[in-house]
Motif scaffolding. Structure first.
Motif, short mmCIF file in Angstrom:
data_model
loop_
_atom_site.label_atom_id
_atom_site.label_comp_id
_atom_site.label_asym_id
_atom_site.label_seq_id
_atom_site.Cartn_x
_atom_site.Cartn_y
_atom_site.Cartn_z
N THR A 1 98.83 -75.50 -74.69
CA THR A 1 98.26 -74.29 -75.26
C THR A 1 99.15 -73.82 -76.40
O THR A 1 100.35 -73.60 -76.21
CB THR A 1 98.16 -73.17 -74.22
OG1 THR A 1 97.29 -73.59 -73.15
CG2 THR A 1 97.60 -71.90 -74.84
N VAL A 2 98.55 -73.67 -77.58
CA VAL A 2 99.28 -73.19 -78.76
C VAL A 2 98.65 -71.87 -79.18
O VAL A 2 97.48 -71.84 -79.59
CB VAL A 2 99.22 -74.20 -79.92
CG1 VAL A 2 100.05 -73.69 -81.10
CG2 VAL A 2 99.72 -75.57 -79.47
N THR A 3 99.39 -70.79 -79.07
CA THR A 3 98.84 -69.47 -79.38
C THR A 3 98.94 -69.11 -80.86
O THR A 3 98.27 -68.17 -81.31
CB THR A 3 99.54 -68.39 -78.55
OG1 THR A 3 100.94 -68.39 -78.85
CG2 THR A 3 99.35 -68.64 -77.05
N GLY A 4 99.76 -69.83 -81.61
CA GLY A 4 99.91 -69.58 -83.04
C GLY A 4 99.32 -70.71 -83.87
O GLY A 4 98.55 -71.54 -83.37
N GLU A 5 99.70 -70.76 -85.14
CA GLU A 5 99.23 -71.84 -86.01
C GLU A 5 99.88 -73.16 -85.60
O GLU A 5 101.03 -73.19 -85.17
CB GLU A 5 99.58 -71.53 -87.48
CG GLU A 5 99.10 -70.17 -87.96
CD GLU A 5 97.60 -70.09 -88.06
OE1 GLU A 5 96.96 -71.15 -88.20
OE2 GLU A 5 97.04 -68.97 -88.00
N ALA A 6 99.14 -74.25 -85.75
CA ALA A 6 99.65 -75.58 -85.41
C ALA A 6 99.56 -76.48 -86.63
O ALA A 6 98.48 -76.63 -87.22
CB ALA A 6 98.87 -76.18 -84.24
N ARG B 1 94.48 -70.69 -82.68
CA ARG B 1 94.24 -70.36 -84.09
C ARG B 1 93.83 -71.64 -84.82
O ARG B 1 92.93 -72.33 -84.38
CB ARG B 1 95.48 -69.71 -84.70
CG ARG B 1 95.81 -68.35 -84.05
CD ARG B 1 96.85 -67.58 -84.83
NE ARG B 1 97.12 -66.29 -84.22
CZ ARG B 1 97.98 -65.42 -84.68
NH1 ARG B 1 98.67 -65.67 -85.80
NH2 ARG B 1 98.17 -64.27 -84.05
N SER B 2 94.45 -71.95 -85.93
CA SER B 2 94.06 -73.14 -86.69
C SER B 2 94.98 -74.31 -86.36
O SER B 2 96.08 -74.15 -85.82
CB SER B 2 94.12 -72.84 -88.20
OG SER B 2 95.45 -72.62 -88.61
N VAL B 3 94.51 -75.52 -86.72
CA VAL B 3 95.31 -76.72 -86.54
C VAL B 3 95.11 -77.61 -87.75
O VAL B 3 94.00 -77.71 -88.28
CB VAL B 3 94.95 -77.46 -85.24
CG1 VAL B 3 93.50 -77.95 -85.25
CG2 VAL B 3 95.89 -78.63 -85.00
N SER B 4 96.18 -78.26 -88.21
CA SER B 4 96.10 -79.08 -89.42
C SER B 4 96.79 -80.42 -89.21
O SER B 4 97.95 -80.47 -88.76
CB SER B 4 96.74 -78.33 -90.60
OG SER B 4 96.66 -79.12 -91.78
N PHE B 5 96.06 -81.50 -89.54
CA PHE B 5 96.58 -82.86 -89.49
C PHE B 5 96.42 -83.54 -90.85
O PHE B 5 96.20 -84.74 -90.93
CB PHE B 5 95.85 -83.69 -88.43
CG PHE B 5 96.14 -83.30 -87.01
CD1 PHE B 5 97.19 -83.88 -86.32
CD2 PHE B 5 95.35 -82.36 -86.36
CE1 PHE B 5 97.45 -83.53 -84.99
CE2 PHE B 5 95.59 -82.01 -85.04
CZ PHE B 5 96.64 -82.59 -84.35
N VAL B 6 96.51 -82.80 -91.93
CA VAL B 6 96.31 -83.35 -93.27
C VAL B 6 97.32 -84.48 -93.52
O VAL B 6 98.52 -84.32 -93.29
CB VAL B 6 96.47 -82.26 -94.34
CG1 VAL B 6 96.41 -82.86 -95.74
CG2 VAL B 6 95.38 -81.19 -94.17
#
Length: 295
Positions: free
Chosen positions: A167-172, A192-197
């Motif tokens: 569980t990630v409560t902030g930005e990832a 919130r959001s998650v980014s794998f760019v």
């Protein structure tokens, strides 16, 4: 008499309370004893100060001394406001390579101590951020952990990387991260959001059952193995443009509550999009399929 607690139950409750208090007292005493004894041994008769203990713990830790690792953990237990500093110190060390004295066994020991405070339990430190930009992580396992913000930009994961039911409560952020084997995110929650760019997955990507409340970016990511996103749910826009899927791409029962962007992505292997739902706009301009697509 109805409503009256039996005597044996009352004594059981009292005993449990006494045990809980004793355990807490023992842990606090152990932490204080370790800090005091270490300070006396290093500083002689001089009275130890929090600053001197912190510096000595960091010195020992940077030298690869296990006592430094344990001393930092005790500081975190005894002084909650220093917990984030302790985690940042451990993660900073994991950015270095073998040339800095951090071989695989030592690196694994640091990771094990770090993770033990991120997974809910007796020694859990709530609300911690994981700032691991550029870290080199060996068989890293955050499964079942609950953290605040995470940043693994440019990190290298040697061996399997496991984040199941995290569980990630902030930005990832995992931008530019390299997963040298399998990456497991099954049933994780990103509040919130998650980014794998530009992330690179050399093995399989297990993303089934993942829930992302905000935006999701996988633009220009590369998945050489199987990509399993079945039953994943995206609450915000999902950007999967220019992604390379080298193996099977499974999107069965995926729910995109808003836009889903797949422009110029390449599905080289067998692709399954059966029962996938897209709530708003979908873009497939320039998409290439190398094999059969099941709908």
């Amino acid at each position: 008499m109805i409503g009256v607690m039996p005597t044996w139950v009352m004594w059981l409750v009292v005993a449990l309370v006494v045990v809980a208090v004793a355990v807490r007292h023992h842990r606090r005493s152990r932490a204080d004893t370790l800090l005091d004894e270490h300070a006396r041994r290093r500083a002689g008769a001089a009275a130890p100060t929090p600053v001197s203990v912190w510096r000595e713990a960091n010195r020992l830790f940077r030298a690869g001394d296990r006592e430094g690792l344990l001393l930092l953990a005790e500081i975190g237990r005894a002084v909650p406001r220093r917990r984030q500093d302790v985690l940042d110190t451990w993660l900073a060390a994991l950015r270095g390579g073998v040339g800095r004295g951090l071989d695989a066994p030592w690196r694994t020991a640091v990771q094990r101590e770090l993770v033990s405070h991120l997974r809910p339990g007796d020694d859990f430190w709530p609300g911690m951020d994981v700032r691991a930009v550029g870290a080199i992580l060996v068989d890293f396992d955050l499964s079942g952990c609950r953290v605040g913000r995470v940043d693994f930009s440019g990190a290298v994961f040697v061996g399997d990387a496991r984040f199941a039911a995290m569980t990630v409560t902030g930005e990832a952020t995992f931008d530019g991260a390299r997963f040298l084997r399998h990456a497991v995110f099954t049933d994780s929650l990103f509040a919130r959001s998650v980014s794998f760019v530009l992330a690179v997955f050399t093995g399989n990507l297990a993303f089934s059952g993942v829930r992302v409340a905000g935006e999701a970016w996988l633009r220009s990511a590369k998945v050489s193995g199987r990509a399993d996103l079945r039953r994943a749910e995206f609450g915000g826009p999902a950007d999967l443009a220019e992604v390379f899927f080298g193996g099977r791409a499974l999107f069965g029962e995926v729910v995109f509550h808003r836009d889903a962007l797949f422009s110029r992505s390449w599905f080289r292997g067998w692709t399954d999009v059966g029962s996938a739902l897209i709530g708003e706009a979908a873009e497939f301009d320039g998409v290439r399929f190398g094999r059969r697509v099941l709908r």
